[in-house]
Design a protein around this motif. Structure first.
Motif, PDB file in Angstrom:
ATOM      1  N   UNK A 115      -8.181  18.004  25.019  1.00  0.00           N
ATOM      2  CA  UNK A 115      -7.064  17.580  25.857  1.00  0.00           C
ATOM      3  C   UNK A 115      -5.799  18.245  25.302  1.00  0.00           C
ATOM      4  N   UNK A 116      -5.193  19.096  26.091  1.00  0.00           N
ATOM      5  CA  UNK A 116      -4.011  19.861  25.651  1.00  0.00           C
ATOM      6  C   UNK A 116      -4.258  20.555  24.314  1.00  0.00           C
ATOM      7  N   UNK A 117      -5.420  21.140  24.191  1.00  0.00           N
ATOM      8  CA  UNK A 117      -5.742  21.902  22.982  1.00  0.00           C
ATOM      9  C   UNK A 117      -6.128  21.060  21.781  1.00  0.00           C
ATOM     10  N   UNK A 118      -6.108  19.713  21.939  1.00  0.00           N
ATOM     11  CA  UNK A 118      -6.506  18.835  20.826  1.00  0.00           C
ATOM     12  C   UNK A 118      -7.831  18.155  21.148  1.00  0.00           C
ATOM     13  N   UNK A 119      -8.576  17.906  20.084  1.00  0.00           N
ATOM     14  CA  UNK A 119      -9.871  17.254  20.254  1.00  0.00           C
ATOM     15  C   UNK A 119      -9.676  15.762  20.535  1.00  0.00           C
ATOM     16  N   UNK A 120     -10.476  15.249  21.443  1.00  0.00           N
ATOM     17  CA  UNK A 120     -10.495  13.815  21.683  1.00  0.00           C
ATOM     18  C   UNK A 120     -11.950  13.357  21.619  1.00  0.00           C
ATOM     19  N   UNK A 121     -12.180  12.270  20.908  1.00  0.00           N
ATOM     20  CA  UNK A 121     -13.559  11.824  20.696  1.00  0.00           C
ATOM     21  C   UNK A 121     -13.756  10.438  21.282  1.00  0.00           C
TER      22      UNK A 121
ATOM     23  N   UNK B 187      -6.438  19.885  11.355  1.00  0.00           N
ATOM     24  CA  UNK B 187      -7.882  20.070  11.473  1.00  0.00           C
ATOM     25  C   UNK B 187      -8.487  18.753  11.956  1.00  0.00           C
ATOM     26  N   UNK B 188      -9.486  18.857  12.832  1.00  0.00           N
ATOM     27  CA  UNK B 188     -10.080  17.668  13.441  1.00  0.00           C
ATOM     28  C   UNK B 188     -11.579  17.702  13.187  1.00  0.00           C
ATOM     29  N   UNK B 189     -12.092  16.618  12.613  1.00  0.00           N
ATOM     30  CA  UNK B 189     -13.493  16.608  12.189  1.00  0.00           C
ATOM     31  C   UNK B 189     -14.244  15.500  12.927  1.00  0.00           C
ATOM     32  N   UNK B 190     -15.446  15.831  13.414  1.00  0.00           N
ATOM     33  CA  UNK B 190     -16.266  14.811  14.083  1.00  0.00           C
ATOM     34  C   UNK B 190     -17.741  15.070  13.810  1.00  0.00           C
TER      35      UNK B 190
ATOM     36  N   UNK C 204     -16.131   0.849  23.078  1.00  0.00           N
ATOM     37  CA  UNK C 204     -15.987   2.284  22.842  1.00  0.00           C
ATOM     38  C   UNK C 204     -14.526   2.605  22.545  1.00  0.00           C
ATOM     39  N   UNK C 205     -14.315   3.443  21.542  1.00  0.00           N
ATOM     40  CA  UNK C 205     -12.960   3.817  21.157  1.00  0.00           C
ATOM     41  C   UNK C 205     -12.725   5.282  21.477  1.00  0.00           C
ATOM     42  N   UNK C 206     -11.672   5.559  22.220  1.00  0.00           N
ATOM     43  CA  UNK C 206     -11.223   6.933  22.396  1.00  0.00           C
ATOM     44  C   UNK C 206     -10.353   7.244  21.192  1.00  0.00           C
ATOM     45  N   UNK C 207     -10.711   8.297  20.480  1.00  0.00           N
ATOM     46  CA  UNK C 207     -10.042   8.602  19.224  1.00  0.00           C
ATOM     47  C   UNK C 207      -9.331   9.931  19.329  1.00  0.00           C
ATOM     48  N   UNK C 208      -8.073   9.954  18.910  1.00  0.00           N
ATOM     49  CA  UNK C 208      -7.332  11.213  18.896  1.00  0.00           C
ATOM     50  C   UNK C 208      -6.881  11.496  17.471  1.00  0.00           C
TER      51      UNK C 208
ATOM     52  N   UNK D  71       0.849  -1.194   0.000  1.00  0.00           N
ATOM     53  CA  UNK D  71       0.000   0.000   0.000  1.00  0.00           C
ATOM     54  C   UNK D  71       0.885   1.245   0.000  1.00  0.00           C
ATOM     55  N   UNK D  72       0.421   2.283  -0.706  1.00  0.00           N
ATOM     56  CA  UNK D  72       1.172   3.537  -0.751  1.00  0.00           C
ATOM     57  C   UNK D  72       1.235   4.144   0.646  1.00  0.00           C
ATOM     58  N   UNK D  73       2.304   4.884   0.945  1.00  0.00           N
ATOM     59  CA  UNK D  73       2.364   5.543   2.259  1.00  0.00           C
ATOM     60  C   UNK D  73       1.205   6.527   2.413  1.00  0.00           C
ATOM     61  N   UNK D  74       0.691   6.646   3.632  1.00  0.00           N
ATOM     62  CA  UNK D  74      -0.475   7.501   3.856  1.00  0.00           C
ATOM     63  C   UNK D  74      -0.284   8.337   5.121  1.00  0.00           C
ATOM     64  N   UNK D  75      -0.852   9.518   5.100  1.00  0.00           N
ATOM     65  CA  UNK D  75      -0.784  10.419   6.250  1.00  0.00           C
ATOM     66  C   UNK D  75      -1.862  10.029   7.257  1.00  0.00           C
ATOM     67  N   UNK D  76      -1.514  10.011   8.534  1.00  0.00           N
ATOM     68  CA  UNK D  76      -2.474   9.625   9.576  1.00  0.00           C
ATOM     69  C   UNK D  76      -3.531  10.712   9.777  1.00  0.00           C
ATOM     70  N   UNK D  77      -4.752  10.286  10.012  1.00  0.00           N
ATOM     71  CA  UNK D  77      -5.835  11.219  10.316  1.00  0.00           C
ATOM     72  C   UNK D  77      -6.269  11.097  11.762  1.00  0.00           C
ATOM     73  N   UNK D  78      -6.989  10.031  12.075  1.00  0.00           N
ATOM     74  CA  UNK D  78      -7.456   9.808  13.447  1.00  0.00           C
ATOM     75  C   UNK D  78      -7.074   8.401  13.883  1.00  0.00           C
ATOM     76  N   UNK D  79      -6.696   8.267  15.143  1.00  0.00           N
ATOM     77  CA  UNK D  79      -6.311   6.952  15.651  1.00  0.00           C
ATOM     78  C   UNK D  79      -7.015   6.633  16.962  1.00  0.00           C
ATOM     79  N   UNK D  80      -7.248   5.342  17.163  1.00  0.00           N
ATOM     80  CA  UNK D  80      -7.827   4.896  18.434  1.00  0.00           C
ATOM     81  C   UNK D  80      -6.713   4.852  19.467  1.00  0.00           C
ATOM     82  N   UNK D  81      -6.891   5.559  20.589  1.00  0.00           N
ATOM     83  CA  UNK D  81      -5.879   5.519  21.633  1.00  0.00           C
ATOM     84  C   UNK D  81      -6.270   4.572  22.766  1.00  0.00           C
ATOM     85  N   UNK D  82      -7.582   4.396  22.972  1.00  0.00           N
ATOM     86  CA  UNK D  82      -8.047   3.451  23.997  1.00  0.00           C
ATOM     87  C   UNK D  82      -9.291   2.739  23.460  1.00  0.00           C
ATOM     88  N   UNK D  83      -9.311   1.417  23.592  1.00  0.00           N
ATOM     89  CA  UNK D  83     -10.521   0.650  23.267  1.00  0.00           C
ATOM     90  C   UNK D  83     -11.016   0.032  24.575  1.00  0.00           C
ATOM     91  N   UNK D  84     -12.270   0.263  24.901  1.00  0.00           N
ATOM     92  CA  UNK D  84     -12.787  -0.231  26.180  1.00  0.00           C
ATOM     93  C   UNK D  84     -14.181  -0.797  25.993  1.00  0.00           C
TER      94      UNK D  84
END
Lengths: 249, 323
Positions: free
Chosen positions: B123-129, B148-151, B139-143, A203-216
């Motif tokens: 959070x620290x000036x950034x959106x967290x969803x 630009x941050x869109x939700x 449930x996913x915490x998304x950063x 896959x071509x390199x891609x710029x990150x947009x949004x990522x999951x930091x915690x799944x609960x």
């Protein structure tokens, strides 16, 4: 006509969800993987167009080797060829859209079909993002599709019913349940698919947009209360509880 | 600036948009930002209402080319507004239009996108969803990695909060036309009731309803208590003539009403995934072991064909839904 169908491998709807040790992804143990059901409508629509007016159907998935199952199934159902873009197909919709756009942009696809959302991630974002990156028209959550000469007419679900979207091809159309009734693979199709190879590309390199930091997992709901007595008494007790305790009314 | 794309219906701000604006105001206050409300259409009459929900600025792109919704045209208007105002957060309600346009606008802005969120914070000036995934089974915490941050905000989740804003009006140019796609016609479904995803009260039927015609008793109860009727996948797939638009579950609509009444629904995982975000759940089922009771705040073990009409009768007697 050249059609690209983007397919995603997802956990089956009956899967119980467990969080992996990293705390932000799905524990893949015991998960049964399937083609996202909405993508099945997209593929079926492509095959019907091929059978109707003739088309070349290319099935594509972004993922690891495991996603080949999805592509083998697509070949068995009638896709002419299959492409695996090796990359993370489970994460950020923006990244996946960039990978598919990089692959598709010079290939002359008239129509790109995919599900209106990938089951599980539930982003409902990859299709419209892909349309924007390719600079083409879009119609989402489509339950009926008609193709004209370089044009499309799509019926899509909205809050109060549906609406008719008309536009120019090429276009990205995202499928909704109701678009068609997907077929099962025939033995002949399965045998024919075995002779076909899956093209594998990085896959071509891609710029990150949004990522999951915690799944609960969601919090447990508190234990409920049962209403006793005859139906009339149960009904009255319930409405009184909803009114006085829950204050719903 | 935090910019909220808003929708009008019959010259009035739609409730999901008021919810998104209210949440935008809260985030703007938490991060010391301005709140902008953005409208597009042939006429944006009614957009001034956004000031009631804290909009510092009200931006309108008005013109005949925007009379019908076009994904690419609206996405361009929104992305241009974000750039012009230097907005770092773009919100829209997760409505049919919001879910269609927001990801397209996000891609145009090279921005990450979180859809159908149920919680937002700075959070620290950034959106967290916070957003439900696997149809609410997790449930996913998304950063966001992008500037630009869109939700999109899930309807019925964020409270509407009135707070007066300056509402300074600002006009944006409407695009010239020649769009890639455009809506030609809206086919309203009979009755024209609110959509399940926006409904405050849902009365839902499953396999235990035995036939599509029996949904009449659910309609009667829904009418009595101001609700909308839904169905499980088992009911929709049973060939009773129920449309897929009624289906609640992982492969149907994911709903978060205040009250969800499940009638004759056993509680399959894929159904639960679509309705477990409801504030109060009532289960009516003749099988006391049905898994739906594990979820229910209130349960009635009994024959729904006896219980549901009694509920309708009692609702009328108590004057519920008549306000």
């Amino acid at each position: 006509m050249k059609i690209l169908v983007a397919l995603k491998q997802v956990p089956d709807t009956e899967s119980r969800i467990k969080v992996a040790a990293d705390g932000r992804s799905l524990d893949p143990a015991d998960v049964k993987w399937i083609t996202s059901p909405y993508d099945e409508y997209a593929l079926e629509e492509a095959i019907r167009i091929k059978e109707g007016k003739g088309a070349e159907v290319v099935a594509l998935s972004v993922g690891s080797d495991a996603a080949k199952d999805v592509l083998k199934n697509a070949l068995a159902l009638g896709a002419d060829s299959a492409v695996l873009l090796k990359g993370d197909g489970q994460g950020d919709a923006y990244q996946v859209a960039q990978m598919i756009a990089a692959y598709a942009k010079d290939k002359g696809f008239d129509l790109i079909l995919c599900g209106n959302k990938g089951l599980g991630g539930d982003n409902a974002a990859m299709g419209p993002m892909l349309a924007e990156l390719l600079g083409v028209a879009q119609a989402n959550v489509v339950v009926k599709l008609e193709l004209g000469d370089g044009t499309f007419k799509a019926e899509r679900e909205i809050e109060v019913g549906s609406e008719i979207v008309e536009g120019a091809l090429p276009a990205v159309i995202t499928a909704q349940k109701g678009l068609n009734e997907p077929r099962y693979a025939s033995l002949k199709g399965i045998m024919a698919a075995k002779k076909k190879t899956i093209e594998e590309l990085e896959a071509a390199p891609a710029t990150a947009g949004a990522q999951v930091s915690v799944l609960a997992l969601p919090p447990e709901r508190p234990a409920g209360r049962r209403m006793e007595g005859e139906p009339a008494a149960q009904a009255l007790a319930l409405l009184q509880a909803l009114k006085d305790e829950a204050k719903v009314f | 600036m935090i910019l909220v794309f808003c929708e009008l219906k019959d010259g009035q701000l739609r409730k999901p948009s008021a919810e998104a604006l209210s949440e935008g105001r809260r985030l703007a206050d938490a991060s010391g930002k301005q709140l902008g409300a953005l409208f597009a259409g042939a006429s944006c009459a009614g957009s001034a209402e956004a000031a009631k929900f804290g909009a510092d600025a009200i931006l309108t792109a008005e013109g005949p080319t925007l009379a019908s919704y076009s994904s690419d045209a609206y996405a361009a208007v929104i992305a241009d507004a974000v750039k012009a105002k230097g907005a770092t957060v773009l919100l829209a309600a997760a409505t049919a239009v919001g879910k269609d346009v927001a990801p397209r606008a996000a891609a145009r802005l090279a921005a990450g996108y979180a859809s159908d969120v149920t919680g937002l914070s700075m959070v620290d000036g950034k959106l967290q969803a916070l957003r439900p995934v696997y149809a609410g089974k997790a449930f996913a915490t998304t950063s966001f990695a992008s500037a630009v941050q869109v939700a999109t905000t899930r309807p019925n989740v964020f409270p509407v909060a009135e707070k007066a804003g300056a509402g300074t009006a600002e006009t944006l140019a409407a695009p010239a036309g020649d769009f890639k796609s455009v809506v030609k016609e809206i086919l309203a479904k009979a009755g024209g009731k609110v959509d399940l995803s926006e409904a405050n009260v849902i009365v839902s039927g499953g396999r235990g309803m035995k036939d599509g015609a029996n949904f009449k008793i659910l309609e009667e109860l829904a009418d009595a208590i101001g609700g909308v009727v839904g169905a499980s996948r088992a009911a929709v797939d049973a060939g009773w003539g129920l449309p897929h638009s009624m289906q609640v579950g992982q492969t149907g609509k994911v709903v978060s009403p205040t009250l969800y009444i499940a009638c004759g629904i056993s509680g399959a995982i894929q159904h639960v995934a679509g309705m477990s975000g409801s504030k109060f759940i009532v289960a009516i089922n003749k099988d006391p072991e049905a898994p739906i009771f594990k979820l229910a705040n209130y349960g009635i073990v009994g024959d729904l064909f006896e219980v549901v009409p009694e509920l309708t009768k009692a609702a009328k007697a108590l004057g519920i839904g008549s306000n």
